[in-house]
Design a protein around this motif. Structure first.
Motif, PDB file in Angstrom:
ATOM      1  N   LEU A   1       9.586   2.622 -54.614  1.00 48.85           N
ATOM      2  CA  LEU A   1      10.440   3.523 -55.365  1.00 48.85           C
ATOM      3  C   LEU A   1       9.625   4.171 -56.483  1.00 48.85           C
ATOM      4  N   ILE A   2       9.684   5.521 -56.554  1.00 52.18           N
ATOM      5  CA  ILE A   2       8.930   6.247 -57.593  1.00 52.18           C
ATOM      6  C   ILE A   2       9.877   6.716 -58.690  1.00 52.18           C
ATOM      7  N   ASP A   3       9.350   7.362 -59.714  1.00 52.95           N
ATOM      8  CA  ASP A   3      10.123   7.703 -60.914  1.00 52.95           C
ATOM      9  C   ASP A   3      11.297   8.632 -60.638  1.00 52.95           C
ATOM     10  N   ASN A   4      11.158   9.513 -59.634  1.00 51.33           N
ATOM     11  CA  ASN A   4      12.261  10.448 -59.350  1.00 51.33           C
ATOM     12  C   ASN A   4      13.317   9.834 -58.424  1.00 51.33           C
ATOM     13  N   ASP A   5      13.311   8.479 -58.267  1.00 46.76           N
ATOM     14  CA  ASP A   5      14.297   7.724 -57.497  1.00 46.76           C
ATOM     15  C   ASP A   5      14.195   7.963 -55.994  1.00 46.76           C
ATOM     16  N   ASN A   6      12.997   8.392 -55.540  1.00 52.22           N
ATOM     17  CA  ASN A   6      12.752   8.580 -54.116  1.00 52.22           C
ATOM     18  C   ASN A   6      11.829   7.473 -53.608  1.00 52.22           C
ATOM     19  N   CYS A   7      11.870   7.254 -52.282  1.00 49.63           N
ATOM     20  CA  CYS A   7      10.994   6.259 -51.659  1.00 49.63           C
ATOM     21  C   CYS A   7       9.721   6.937 -51.170  1.00 49.63           C
ATOM     22  N   GLN A   8       8.575   6.340 -51.452  1.00 56.94           N
ATOM     23  CA  GLN A   8       7.268   6.903 -51.084  1.00 56.94           C
ATOM     24  C   GLN A   8       6.494   5.871 -50.263  1.00 56.94           C
ATOM     25  N   ASP A   9       5.814   6.359 -49.197  1.00 58.37           N
ATOM     26  CA  ASP A   9       5.031   5.482 -48.324  1.00 58.37           C
ATOM     27  C   ASP A   9       3.890   4.819 -49.100  1.00 58.37           C
ATOM     28  N   ILE A  10       3.659   3.561 -48.835  1.00 65.50           N
ATOM     29  CA  ILE A  10       2.533   2.822 -49.430  1.00 65.50           C
ATOM     30  C   ILE A  10       1.358   2.909 -48.458  1.00 65.50           C
ATOM     31  N   ASP A  11       0.185   3.422 -48.963  1.00 66.52           N
ATOM     32  CA  ASP A  11      -1.024   3.533 -48.120  1.00 66.52           C
ATOM     33  C   ASP A  11      -1.803   2.226 -48.242  1.00 66.52           C
ATOM     34  N   GLU A  12      -1.562   1.312 -47.314  1.00 64.85           N
ATOM     35  CA  GLU A  12      -2.214  -0.002 -47.355  1.00 64.85           C
ATOM     36  C   GLU A  12      -3.724   0.091 -47.157  1.00 64.85           C
ATOM     37  N   CYS A  13      -4.171   1.152 -46.438  1.00 64.33           N
ATOM     38  CA  CYS A  13      -5.615   1.310 -46.169  1.00 64.33           C
ATOM     39  C   CYS A  13      -6.380   1.633 -47.453  1.00 64.33           C
ATOM     40  N   ILE A  14      -5.790   2.524 -48.290  1.00 65.00           N
ATOM     41  CA  ILE A  14      -6.436   2.887 -49.561  1.00 65.00           C
ATOM     42  C   ILE A  14      -6.345   1.728 -50.548  1.00 65.00           C
TER      43      ILE A  14
ATOM     44  N   ALA B   1     -13.233  -7.185 -40.147  1.00 60.15           N
ATOM     45  CA  ALA B   1     -14.469  -6.462 -40.463  1.00 60.15           C
ATOM     46  C   ALA B   1     -14.880  -5.511 -39.346  1.00 60.15           C
ATOM     47  N   ASP B   2     -14.488  -5.787 -38.114  1.00 62.30           N
ATOM     48  CA  ASP B   2     -14.861  -4.945 -36.977  1.00 62.30           C
ATOM     49  C   ASP B   2     -13.790  -3.914 -36.644  1.00 62.30           C
ATOM     50  N   PHE B   3     -12.836  -3.721 -37.559  1.00 62.89           N
ATOM     51  CA  PHE B   3     -11.758  -2.767 -37.326  1.00 62.89           C
ATOM     52  C   PHE B   3     -11.658  -1.789 -38.494  1.00 62.89           C
ATOM     53  N   VAL B   4     -11.067  -0.616 -38.214  1.00 63.35           N
ATOM     54  CA  VAL B   4     -10.837   0.411 -39.222  1.00 63.35           C
ATOM     55  C   VAL B   4      -9.340   0.565 -39.404  1.00 63.35           C
ATOM     56  N   CYS B   5      -8.877   0.588 -40.672  1.00 56.59           N
ATOM     57  CA  CYS B   5      -7.458   0.720 -41.003  1.00 56.59           C
ATOM     58  C   CYS B   5      -7.048   2.184 -40.982  1.00 56.59           C
ATOM     59  N   THR B   6      -5.915   2.516 -40.295  1.00 57.89           N
ATOM     60  CA  THR B   6      -5.338   3.857 -40.280  1.00 57.89           C
ATOM     61  C   THR B   6      -3.909   3.760 -40.773  1.00 57.89           C
TER      62      THR B   6
ATOM     63  N   HIS C   1      -7.907  -0.100 -35.809  1.00 56.75           N
ATOM     64  CA  HIS C   1      -8.632   0.407 -34.645  1.00 56.75           C
ATOM     65  C   HIS C   1     -10.031  -0.206 -34.625  1.00 56.75           C
ATOM     66  N   PRO C   2     -10.523  -0.581 -33.428  1.00 63.33           N
ATOM     67  CA  PRO C   2     -11.887  -1.141 -33.351  1.00 63.33           C
ATOM     68  C   PRO C   2     -12.917  -0.106 -33.814  1.00 63.33           C
ATOM     69  N   LYS C   3     -13.928  -0.566 -34.570  1.00 60.75           N
ATOM     70  CA  LYS C   3     -14.993   0.321 -35.052  1.00 60.75           C
ATOM     71  C   LYS C   3     -15.885   0.755 -33.897  1.00 60.75           C
ATOM     72  N   GLU C   4     -16.438   1.997 -34.023  1.00 61.36           N
ATOM     73  CA  GLU C   4     -17.417   2.461 -33.039  1.00 61.36           C
ATOM     74  C   GLU C   4     -18.766   1.826 -33.339  1.00 61.36           C
ATOM     75  N   SER C   5     -19.626   1.774 -32.340  1.00 60.91           N
ATOM     76  CA  SER C   5     -20.991   1.281 -32.531  1.00 60.91           C
ATOM     77  C   SER C   5     -21.874   2.487 -32.763  1.00 60.91           C
ATOM     78  N   CYS C   6     -22.343   2.683 -34.033  1.00 56.98           N
ATOM     79  CA  CYS C   6     -23.148   3.857 -34.398  1.00 56.98           C
ATOM     80  C   CYS C   6     -24.629   3.592 -34.156  1.00 56.98           C
ATOM     81  N   GLY C   7     -25.355   4.633 -33.736  1.00 55.12           N
ATOM     82  CA  GLY C   7     -26.787   4.527 -33.504  1.00 55.12           C
ATOM     83  C   GLY C   7     -27.573   4.550 -34.802  1.00 55.12           C
ATOM     84  N   GLU C   8     -28.907   4.341 -34.705  1.00 56.59           N
ATOM     85  CA  GLU C   8     -29.774   4.345 -35.887  1.00 56.59           C
ATOM     86  C   GLU C   8     -29.731   5.715 -36.562  1.00 56.59           C
ATOM     87  N   GLY C   9     -29.633   5.710 -37.877  1.00 52.15           N
ATOM     88  CA  GLY C   9     -29.567   6.967 -38.625  1.00 52.15           C
ATOM     89  C   GLY C   9     -28.147   7.434 -38.858  1.00 52.15           C
ATOM     90  N   PHE C  10     -27.167   6.660 -38.399  1.00 53.92           N
ATOM     91  CA  PHE C  10     -25.758   7.007 -38.589  1.00 53.92           C
ATOM     92  C   PHE C  10     -25.041   5.828 -39.215  1.00 53.92           C
TER      93      PHE C  10
END
Length: 303
Positions: free
Chosen positions: A44-57, A65-70, A79-88
């Motif tokens: 609940l926010i100050d203007n008496d409305n309901c606002q989504d909570i961003d659990e990822c932020i 540790a091997d997953f990404v929050c959306t 979501h499972p993390k991608e396997s990035c190559g060297e330099g990424f």
């Protein structure tokens, strides 16, 4: 705050909250808030409305540790993390992005090199630096530094001279000193030191310093007669009394200087008809028909 004047609108019923809202008392006022909660994943926010909570932020999710929050409306997904190559590297949403190695501290390149970034990698290029005469490039290739010709032997100083290094160059100076009372000049010559001008002599207050080649002499000051004064070198010179302030002569007199003295000559003033000279001899004043009862006006003397 005056407690007697304090009003709780929620208890007294002096509020305008509608059905489905509850009255919450505040300092000097009140506010209406919805009676039911917003539910899981909302706040609940100050203007008496309901606002989504961003659990990822906020970091209140439970993705491993091997997953990404959306974030989703009222919840989140892992979501499972991608396997990035060297330099990424993986960003916050799990995508592989280029690593900007050139922005790292310390730099991946040597001090004398410039870092050039490329997708998934980087290149180190050696800096091209041109140094002026008398300078050479430092070992790290970043700056030009002075060449010490005296240490390297790259000078042309002759026998009897010593090499003195300077910024970007050098100079040759005679090896032997000039001796007491002399100093070495920029053109490698010995020059007499004038102790009298510099004030480095030890002549007393009753003596006058006279410079000599390589030294100085102290001479007793002369005793000057009346009308004379001693100058900086101890000689007796005439006092110019006529330049004194105030003048040694009276206002109606002219000062004439002479050697050792002065003369005061009375100004010769001739008044026109109808005027006579004032007592101080400086102005002519007008004569009235009856001097004792008349007012006088004055005129400046002419030449």
């Amino acid at each position: 705050m005056d407690l007697e004047a304090y009003v709780n609108e929620c208890l007294s019923g002096n509020h305008n909250c509608v059905l489905g809202q509850i009255c919450i008392n505040t300092e000097g006022s009140f506010r209406c808030q919805r009676e039911t909660s917003c539910g899981t994943g909302y706040e609940l926010i100050d203007n008496d409305n309901c606002q989504d909570i961003d659990e990822c932020i906020l970091g209140t999710h439970n993705c491993g540790a091997d997953f990404v929050c959306t974030n989703t409306a009222g919840s989140f997904r892992c979501h499972p993390k991608e396997s990035c190559g060297e330099g990424f590297i993986q960003d916050a949403v799990g995508s592989c992005i280029d690593i900007y190695e050139c922005a790292m501290n310390p730099s991946p390149c040597l001090p004398g090199q410039t870092c050039i970034n490329s997708v998934g990698s980087y290149t180190c290029l050696r800096n091209t630096v041109t140094c002026e005469q008398g300078y050479h490039l430092k070992e790290d290739g970043t700056l030009c530094e002075d060449v010490n010709e005296c240490l390297s032997g790259n000078h042309n100083c002759e026998l009897g001279q010593i090499c003195i290094n300077t910024e970007g160059s050098f100079r040759c100076q005679r090896e032997t000193s000039c001796g007491t009372g002399y100093e070495l000049t920029d053109n490698d010559n010995c020059q007499d030191i004038d102790e009298c001008i510099l004030g480095t002599h030890n002549c007393g207050a009753d003596f006058v310093c006279t410079n000599t080649a390589g030294s100085f002499r102290c001479h007793p000051k002369e005793s000057c007669e009346e009308g004379f004064i001693q100058d900086a070198v101890g000689s007796c010179i005439d006092i110019y009394e006529c330049a004194m302030n105030p003048s040694p002569c009276l206002p109606d007199q002219t000062c004439i200087n002479s050697v050792g003295s002065y003369t005061c000559l009375r100004n010769t003033v001739t008044c026109e008809q109808g005027y006579h000279l004032k007592e101080d001899g400086t102005l002519c004043e007008e004569l009235g028909p009856q001097e004792s009862g008349s007012s006088h006006s004055s005129i400046a003397l002419g030449t």
